[in-house]
Design a protein around this motif. Structure first.
Motif, PDB file in Angstrom:
ATOM      1  N   ASN A  70     -20.980 -36.027  58.224  1.00  0.00           N
ATOM      2  CA  ASN A  70     -20.046 -35.827  57.121  1.00  0.00           C
ATOM      3  C   ASN A  70     -19.975 -34.341  56.818  1.00  0.00           C
ATOM      4  O   ASN A  70     -21.012 -33.707  56.556  1.00  0.00           O
ATOM      5  CB  ASN A  70     -20.499 -36.577  55.868  1.00  0.00           C
ATOM      6  CG  ASN A  70     -20.495 -38.084  56.066  1.00  0.00           C
ATOM      7  OD1 ASN A  70     -19.486 -38.739  55.892  1.00  0.00           O
ATOM      8  ND2 ASN A  70     -21.655 -38.620  56.444  1.00  0.00           N
ATOM      9  N   SER A  71     -18.759 -33.774  56.852  1.00  0.00           N
ATOM     10  CA  SER A  71     -18.649 -32.336  56.608  1.00  0.00           C
ATOM     11  C   SER A  71     -17.331 -32.007  55.933  1.00  0.00           C
ATOM     12  O   SER A  71     -16.317 -32.706  56.116  1.00  0.00           O
ATOM     13  CB  SER A  71     -18.777 -31.546  57.909  1.00  0.00           C
ATOM     14  OG  SER A  71     -17.662 -31.767  58.751  1.00  0.00           O
ATOM     15  N   ALA A  72     -17.359 -30.932  55.146  1.00  0.00           N
ATOM     16  CA  ALA A  72     -16.157 -30.360  54.535  1.00  0.00           C
ATOM     17  C   ALA A  72     -16.100 -28.901  54.973  1.00  0.00           C
ATOM     18  O   ALA A  72     -17.044 -28.135  54.742  1.00  0.00           O
ATOM     19  CB  ALA A  72     -16.208 -30.474  53.016  1.00  0.00           C
ATOM     20  N   ASN A  73     -14.988 -28.498  55.598  1.00  0.00           N
ATOM     21  CA  ASN A  73     -14.876 -27.175  56.193  1.00  0.00           C
ATOM     22  C   ASN A  73     -13.678 -26.435  55.609  1.00  0.00           C
ATOM     23  O   ASN A  73     -12.592 -27.018  55.434  1.00  0.00           O
ATOM     24  CB  ASN A  73     -14.726 -27.298  57.716  1.00  0.00           C
ATOM     25  CG  ASN A  73     -15.792 -28.193  58.323  1.00  0.00           C
ATOM     26  OD1 ASN A  73     -16.970 -27.913  58.235  1.00  0.00           O
ATOM     27  ND2 ASN A  73     -15.355 -29.304  58.928  1.00  0.00           N
ATOM     28  N   PHE A  74     -13.859 -25.144  55.320  1.00  0.00           N
ATOM     29  CA  PHE A  74     -12.818 -24.337  54.687  1.00  0.00           C
ATOM     30  C   PHE A  74     -12.593 -23.074  55.516  1.00  0.00           C
ATOM     31  O   PHE A  74     -13.556 -22.413  55.943  1.00  0.00           O
ATOM     32  CB  PHE A  74     -13.208 -23.944  53.259  1.00  0.00           C
ATOM     33  CG  PHE A  74     -13.455 -25.117  52.350  1.00  0.00           C
ATOM     34  CD1 PHE A  74     -12.432 -25.628  51.560  1.00  0.00           C
ATOM     35  CD2 PHE A  74     -14.708 -25.716  52.295  1.00  0.00           C
ATOM     36  CE1 PHE A  74     -12.664 -26.708  50.726  1.00  0.00           C
ATOM     37  CE2 PHE A  74     -14.940 -26.802  51.460  1.00  0.00           C
ATOM     38  CZ  PHE A  74     -13.912 -27.296  50.678  1.00  0.00           C
ATOM     39  N   ILE A  75     -11.317 -22.733  55.724  1.00  0.00           N
ATOM     40  CA  ILE A  75     -10.938 -21.504  56.414  1.00  0.00           C
ATOM     41  C   ILE A  75     -10.126 -20.653  55.439  1.00  0.00           C
ATOM     42  O   ILE A  75      -9.169 -21.150  54.804  1.00  0.00           O
ATOM     43  CB  ILE A  75     -10.100 -21.805  57.670  1.00  0.00           C
ATOM     44  CG1 ILE A  75     -10.924 -22.616  58.679  1.00  0.00           C
ATOM     45  CG2 ILE A  75      -9.616 -20.509  58.318  1.00  0.00           C
ATOM     46  CD1 ILE A  75     -10.122 -23.045  59.894  1.00  0.00           C
ATOM     47  N   TYR A  76     -10.500 -19.361  55.307  1.00  0.00           N
ATOM     48  CA  TYR A  76      -9.814 -18.436  54.401  1.00  0.00           C
ATOM     49  C   TYR A  76      -9.037 -17.428  55.241  1.00  0.00           C
ATOM     50  O   TYR A  76      -9.620 -16.711  56.068  1.00  0.00           O
ATOM     51  CB  TYR A  76     -10.818 -17.731  53.497  1.00  0.00           C
ATOM     52  CG  TYR A  76     -11.637 -18.699  52.664  1.00  0.00           C
ATOM     53  CD1 TYR A  76     -11.136 -19.201  51.467  1.00  0.00           C
ATOM     54  CD2 TYR A  76     -12.896 -19.121  53.097  1.00  0.00           C
ATOM     55  CE1 TYR A  76     -11.881 -20.095  50.709  1.00  0.00           C
ATOM     56  CE2 TYR A  76     -13.639 -20.014  52.349  1.00  0.00           C
ATOM     57  CZ  TYR A  76     -13.127 -20.504  51.156  1.00  0.00           C
ATOM     58  OH  TYR A  76     -13.859 -21.389  50.415  1.00  0.00           O
ATOM     59  N   PHE A  77      -7.699 -17.387  54.996  1.00  0.00           N
ATOM     60  CA  PHE A  77      -6.847 -16.512  55.804  1.00  0.00           C
ATOM     61  C   PHE A  77      -5.617 -16.123  54.987  1.00  0.00           C
ATOM     62  O   PHE A  77      -4.910 -17.003  54.445  1.00  0.00           O
ATOM     63  CB  PHE A  77      -6.427 -17.238  57.086  1.00  0.00           C
ATOM     64  CG  PHE A  77      -5.689 -16.377  58.065  1.00  0.00           C
ATOM     65  CD1 PHE A  77      -6.339 -15.376  58.754  1.00  0.00           C
ATOM     66  CD2 PHE A  77      -4.327 -16.574  58.282  1.00  0.00           C
ATOM     67  CE1 PHE A  77      -5.655 -14.586  59.664  1.00  0.00           C
ATOM     68  CE2 PHE A  77      -3.646 -15.786  59.185  1.00  0.00           C
ATOM     69  CZ  PHE A  77      -4.307 -14.781  59.878  1.00  0.00           C
ATOM     70  N   ASN A  78      -5.401 -14.796  54.870  1.00  0.00           N
ATOM     71  CA  ASN A  78      -4.246 -14.268  54.135  1.00  0.00           C
ATOM     72  C   ASN A  78      -4.162 -14.840  52.726  1.00  0.00           C
ATOM     73  O   ASN A  78      -3.117 -15.356  52.276  1.00  0.00           O
ATOM     74  CB  ASN A  78      -2.939 -14.567  54.884  1.00  0.00           C
ATOM     75  CG  ASN A  78      -2.830 -13.779  56.175  1.00  0.00           C
ATOM     76  OD1 ASN A  78      -3.423 -12.703  56.307  1.00  0.00           O
ATOM     77  ND2 ASN A  78      -2.073 -14.307  57.130  1.00  0.00           N
ATOM     78  N   ASN A  79      -5.319 -14.792  52.050  1.00  0.00           N
ATOM     79  CA  ASN A  79      -5.414 -15.233  50.651  1.00  0.00           C
ATOM     80  C   ASN A  79      -5.124 -16.716  50.458  1.00  0.00           C
ATOM     81  O   ASN A  79      -4.780 -17.163  49.353  1.00  0.00           O
ATOM     82  CB  ASN A  79      -4.479 -14.413  49.760  1.00  0.00           C
ATOM     83  CG  ASN A  79      -4.869 -12.945  49.736  1.00  0.00           C
ATOM     84  OD1 ASN A  79      -6.052 -12.609  49.707  1.00  0.00           O
ATOM     85  ND2 ASN A  79      -3.865 -12.064  49.734  1.00  0.00           N
ATOM     86  N   THR A  80      -5.220 -17.483  51.529  1.00  0.00           N
ATOM     87  CA  THR A  80      -5.052 -18.931  51.420  1.00  0.00           C
ATOM     88  C   THR A  80      -6.264 -19.607  52.045  1.00  0.00           C
ATOM     89  O   THR A  80      -7.002 -19.012  52.821  1.00  0.00           O
ATOM     90  CB  THR A  80      -3.783 -19.416  52.141  1.00  0.00           C
ATOM     91  OG1 THR A  80      -3.886 -19.089  53.534  1.00  0.00           O
ATOM     92  CG2 THR A  80      -2.541 -18.761  51.548  1.00  0.00           C
ATOM     93  N   SER A  81      -6.475 -20.871  51.690  1.00  0.00           N
ATOM     94  CA  SER A  81      -7.595 -21.620  52.245  1.00  0.00           C
ATOM     95  C   SER A  81      -7.084 -22.933  52.830  1.00  0.00           C
ATOM     96  O   SER A  81      -6.152 -23.538  52.307  1.00  0.00           O
ATOM     97  CB  SER A  81      -8.649 -21.903  51.179  1.00  0.00           C
ATOM     98  OG  SER A  81      -8.129 -22.739  50.166  1.00  0.00           O
ATOM     99  N   ILE A  82      -7.699 -23.326  53.939  1.00  0.00           N
ATOM    100  CA  ILE A  82      -7.374 -24.578  54.613  1.00  0.00           C
ATOM    101  C   ILE A  82      -8.634 -25.436  54.658  1.00  0.00           C
ATOM    102  O   ILE A  82      -9.701 -24.973  55.082  1.00  0.00           O
ATOM    103  CB  ILE A  82      -6.858 -24.313  56.037  1.00  0.00           C
ATOM    104  CG1 ILE A  82      -5.635 -23.407  56.004  1.00  0.00           C
ATOM    105  CG2 ILE A  82      -6.532 -25.628  56.742  1.00  0.00           C
ATOM    106  CD1 ILE A  82      -5.176 -22.970  57.381  1.00  0.00           C
ATOM    107  N   LYS A  83      -8.517 -26.692  54.219  1.00  0.00           N
ATOM    108  CA  LYS A  83      -9.664 -27.587  54.186  1.00  0.00           C
ATOM    109  C   LYS A  83      -9.537 -28.657  55.258  1.00  0.00           C
ATOM    110  O   LYS A  83      -8.455 -29.193  55.492  1.00  0.00           O
ATOM    111  CB  LYS A  83      -9.791 -28.242  52.813  1.00  0.00           C
ATOM    112  CG  LYS A  83     -10.995 -29.191  52.707  1.00  0.00           C
ATOM    113  CD  LYS A  83     -11.081 -29.854  51.341  1.00  0.00           C
ATOM    114  CE  LYS A  83     -12.265 -30.820  51.271  1.00  0.00           C
ATOM    115  NZ  LYS A  83     -12.360 -31.492  49.968  1.00  0.00           N
ATOM    116  N   ASP A  84     -10.664 -28.959  55.889  1.00  0.00           N
ATOM    117  CA  ASP A  84     -10.719 -30.027  56.891  1.00  0.00           C
ATOM    118  C   ASP A  84     -11.980 -30.842  56.635  1.00  0.00           C
ATOM    119  O   ASP A  84     -13.068 -30.280  56.440  1.00  0.00           O
ATOM    120  CB  ASP A  84     -10.745 -29.428  58.299  1.00  0.00           C
ATOM    121  CG  ASP A  84     -10.906 -30.511  59.353  1.00  0.00           C
ATOM    122  OD1 ASP A  84     -10.201 -31.516  59.266  1.00  0.00           O
ATOM    123  OD2 ASP A  84     -11.764 -30.341  60.252  1.00  0.00           O
TER     124      ASP A  84
END
Length: 925
Positions: free
Chosen positions: A486-500
């Motif tokens: 079980n995992s929650a992953n976040f990517i930060y790029f160009n002042n935005t975040s993407i969650k997976d």
């Protein structure tokens, strides 16, 4: 009349003096021809100043007798024109004769191969690669263990964890009377057997069974120790019991009994502890528990496949206790061995049970160096694991006749495991801005069954040097695990975040069977020249299945093709080789090699595809050994070896445990070829305990396996195996030790150098990382029987690392100070203190104070007759500073790691050493 009375009075007073003299007698014999020696000179000298007392000559039957010798300590000195001199310190008591029975003498022709020295500081015998210590000549305290005895032997070091070095090399095995004792765990013998039960300690180079039989070195050897027990200790029982407890909840209880009768030996032990004592040796720690993602590497020269663990889908390997975390352990075992029918039948067996619960937490800080920038990665986590295992070892040896024998060995184990971990990780830019984050929880249950067996047949022919041997190995491994990610992953790029998010079930099943057979034939071409021919074949099969199911509608039923696989690996290896050996008195050298072929068949049972490939390997080998003097040796060796890519490097299985790390396969990988050079030198002088040891090796590799890493703006790293040239590794160890004259101080200096160059490709730029480490150490020990005991060592290390992609310098000093002292006080009290002080220099990256000062000690009271009992109050980590920590530099990555360890605790304990000798009881009667 008065004169006569005075004469009779003098005679009467003198009679007791004459009656208090003693006799010394014995029989001299030849050790090689088993005959008695005639007309040898037997002299008696005072032990204090070596002044002459008396002498005689041996009779025709080898017997001698020295009469009218007053009580005291003497040196018995025996000489013969064609035999080596013999020395022995003897102690005569009033009106008691001393019968030395048979005294073995060594011929002068053997003097270049064997030296016998007997003196006040001890008794040492050196023959070729074996050094033999007479145990009673090295004083230790009452109820001391074999480990305490080893610390007194010249050229032998024992560290705080019980690991042993002899003549600069690690000890791999400890035998008892030439037999294994609880399998491959050296500490079972050194920590639990009593020193006063040992007659001799033999340090030697343990070669493979086939090399020992043929006399031709196959390059497989390890430094080992054999403990030869005293005859009277082989009939009776002895052991110890220790009970310890302390607040809040600490306990450490253990017991062991050894019951010996002639050639029959029985032993049993039990451990229950949560203070760090687990009863697990290195091999157990690597094999303990379930879950498996083993990779395979072919040793084509030997015709076998080596399997090594690379962790499973949950980012962990065996998960056993290596000093990290807080352990609670239960361990028990039994050992039995015996010999029958004139030692023609030998049987050795042991059984062990282990259960280990471990909880812990830790962190990792890493810096990745790139050409024009760098980034950081931080990990924090905690975990809990529980596992148990039952294992058994069995050896049966049958001497068919005087020329042939059969040896069978078997090892089996079965175990189960459970583990759960939580990990938080983040990647930061050079400006420390967040790039990505991941929160992961993993759980798993696993089972494992292991079975290994060997069958070795050996045959000698009438012609000296002509032999044949046939060795067969079989290995079976069956592992399975079932768990959840079980995992929650976040990517930060160009002042935005993407969650997976990930919620998946992971199922792993693996079965491996390996069969390997090797036939070796030796033929004498001349008196000093021998030829060895060998052929080997190996058949290895592996079936590995991974299933990943996504959670849908509350159930894990959605099969994910990209994260699932089912592979069948079939490997056939064949090898043929020859070696030529020249064996002379002072020099022997050999050269040869082997050629092998490995054929791989990899079937993807999911995609229904088949991939075949094969490698041809060449293994040259050459070596020379010079024996300048009996205790002065020099050796030099060269070997070349090829290594083929692993299955995982050619076609890796996708693993999404860390979504920011992706591995790609490279089917175009070539074999690597490694050139290995090594040399060693040793020079030992017994009379003043002066020893010099030097060992060095240098390896460089053509087409070395390395990695090509590509990093994107989100912190995702894509890694692929590649071939590269220019990698090398070197290592040097040297030691100089001696005993300070007219004192009981021994001092030892050592110098260690090691370094490497590793090339990688990072974002299409070649990175060359050069690492060097220099260490200088000095140690001393002092022992005054029944008064004081002290050990002290100081080590200074300088580490440096440079990367061609970065101007950052990673150089730092580290210092370690280890010491222990035990003081014997009046009324059978004793006081002990131990220190372990580690100082690490701060750097730009490692700017936190990581200096650690550990101190532990106890005050104890000896009780019972013979001081067999000890009651003590012990404090560990008195200043509460114990933290696990290490630094590592690898390629373009610099890492520091910290982990939880046991900290301050106290124990109140009682230890009882018991001993019952059947021979001693018979004497008392």
């Amino acid at each position: 009349m008065r004169k006569q009375l005075m004469l009779w009075l003098c005679l009467a007073l003198a009679m007791p003096l004459f009656s208090q003299t003693s006799k010394v007698k014995g029989i001299l014999s030849d050790t090689s021809e088993k005959k008695n020696l005639y007309r040898s000179v037997v002299s008696l000298l005072k032990e204090k100043d070596s002044t002459f007392v008396s002498f005689t000559r041996s009779n025709q039957d080898g017997s001698f007798e020295l009469s009218n010798v007053k009580p005291g300590k003497y040196i018995l000195f025996i000489t013969h024109p064609t035999y080596a001199d013999f020395y022995k310190v003897i102690n005569l008591t009033a009106a008691e004769d001393l019968n030395l029975a048979k005294i073995p003498m060594t011929t002068a022709s053997q003097l270049l191969q064997e030296v016998v020295v007997r003196q006040k500081l001890g008794a040492i015998r050196i023959k070729k690669d074996t050094t033999e210590f007479i145990a009673d000549s090295f004083k230790v305290g009452a109820n001391a263990s074999v480990e305490d005895l080893l610390k007194r032997l010249p050229g032998v070091q024992v560290d705080k964890d019980g690991k042993i070095k002899a003549q600069g090399e690690d000890i791999g095995k400890v035998y008892v009377d030439g037999e294994e004792f609880f399998g491959d765990d050296p500490t079972m013998a050194t920590k639990n057997l009593r020193a006063d039960a040992v007659e001799k300690v033999q340090v030697f180079d343990k070669k493979s069974d086939q090399a020992t039989f043929t006399g031709i070195d196959d390059g497989q050897s390890t430094k080992a120790i054999n403990l030869q027990l005293k005859e009277d200790k082989k009939n009776g029982y002895f052991g110890k019991v220790n009970i310890a407890g302390g607040l809040k909840d600490k306990f450490s209880n253990e017991g062991m009994i050894n019951a010996f009768k002639g050639k029959r030996k029985f032993a049993a032990f039990g451990i229950m502890s949560n203070t760090g004592k687990t009863g697990l040796n290195w091999e157990d720690q690597n094999n303990f528990g379930g879950g498996d993602n083993s990779n395979m590497e072919i040793d084509a020269e030997a015709g076998m496949v080596m399997i090594f663990s690379e962790g499973d889908d949950f980012g962990g390997g065996g998960g056993s206790y290596y000093g990290e975390g807080l352990p609670t352990s239960w361990s028990a075992g039994m050992h039995y061995n015996n010999k029958w029918n004139g030692d023609k039948l030998k049987f050795n067996s042991s059984f062990r049970f282990n259960k280990l619960n471990t909880s812990g937490s830790g962190f990792t800080r890493s810096q990745f160096l790139l050409k024009d920038t760098s980034y950081y990665k931080n990990d924090n986590g905690n975990n809990f694991s529980t596992r148990f295992q039952n294992s058994m070892n069995l050896t049966y040896e049958y001497q068919i006749d005087s020329t042939s024998s059969l040896k069978f060995t078997a090892k089996g184990a079965a175990g189960q495991s459970q583990k759960k971990s939580y990990i938080y990780s983040e990647s930061l830019s050079e400006e420390l801005n967040p790039v990505n984050q991941s929160y992961r929880t993993t759980t798993s249950k696993g089972e494992e069954q292991l079975f290994n067996s060997t069958l070795l047949y050996k045959k000698r022919f009438k012609k000296k040097g002509r032999t044949i041997s046939w060795n067969n190995d079989f290995k079976y491994t069956n592992t399975s695990s079932d768990g959840f990610l079980n995992s929650a992953n976040f990517i930060y790029f160009n002042n935005t975040s993407i969650k997976d998010s990930i919620d998946q079930e992971k199922i792993n099943n693996s079965k491996k069977t390996n069969f390997n057979s090797k036939l070796v034939y030796t033929e004498p071409l001349a008196k000093k020249i021998f030829l060895e021919l060998s052929y080997s074949i190996g058949v290895n099969n592996s079936n590995s299945e991974r299933i990943t199911n996504e959670k849908i509608n509350g159930k894990y039923e959605d099969y994910i093709d990209s994260l699932s696989s089912h592979f069948q690996y079939d490997i056939l290896t064949q090898a043929a080789g020859s070696n030529l050996k020249f064996n002379y008195k002072k020099v022997n050298f050999s050269f040869g090699g082997s050629v092998s072929n490995a054929r791989f068949k990899q079937a993807d049972l999911v995609k229904d595809t088949l991939y075949r490939y094969n490698f041809t390997n060449f293994f040259p080998r050459a070596g020379i050994n010079l024996n300048f003097k009996p205790m002065q040796r020099f050796g030099m060796n060269y070997s070349g070896s090829t290594r083929q890519p692993s299955i995982d490097q050619i076609q890796p299985i996708l693993d999404n445990t860390d979504p920011f790390l992706v591995r790609k396969g490279n089917p175009n990988l070539k074999q690597s070829f490694t050139h290995s050079f090594s040399f060693n030198f040793s020079d030992f002088k017994v009379l003043n305990n002066r020893g010099i040891w030097l060992f060095a090796n240098f390896n460089f590799t053509d087409n070395a396996f390395s990695t090509k890493d590509d990093l994107d703006a989100t912190g995702k790293r894509t890694s692929q195996a590649i071939n590269i040239n220019g990698n090398y590794y070197y290592n040097l160890y040297s030691s100089y030790g001696f005993k300070i004259k007219k004192t009981d101080f021994n001092i030892n200096f050592d110098l260690q150098l090691n370094g490497s160059r590793n090339k990688t490709i990072v974002n299409n730029a070649i990175n060359s990382n050069v690492y060097n480490s220099t260490g200088l150490g000095v140690g001393t020990n002092y022992h005054k029987d029944k008064k004081f005991d002290m050990n002290l060592s100081v080590r200074q290390n300088y580490n440096s690392s440079t990367s061609s992609l970065s101007t950052v310098k990673n150089n730092f000093w580290s210092t370690s100070i280890d010491g222990s002292a035990t003081l014997q006080l009046p009324k059978k009290f004793e006081l002990n203190a131990n220190i372990d002080f580690t100082i690490r220099q701060k750097t730009a990256l490692f700017n936190t104070n990581r200096n650690i000062f550990l101190m532990r000690g106890y005050v104890g009271k000896k009780v019972f007759k013979g001081e067999t009992g000890l009651v003590k109050f012990e404090m560990r980590d008195i200043f509460n500073q114990n933290i696990g920590y290490d630094r590592s530099i690898n390629s373009n990555t610099i890492t520091e790691r910290g982990y939880q360890q046991l900290q301050r605790l106290w124990l109140l304990s009682f230890t009882w050493n018991f001993n019952h000798s059947a021979a001693a009881k018979k004497t008392e009667k």
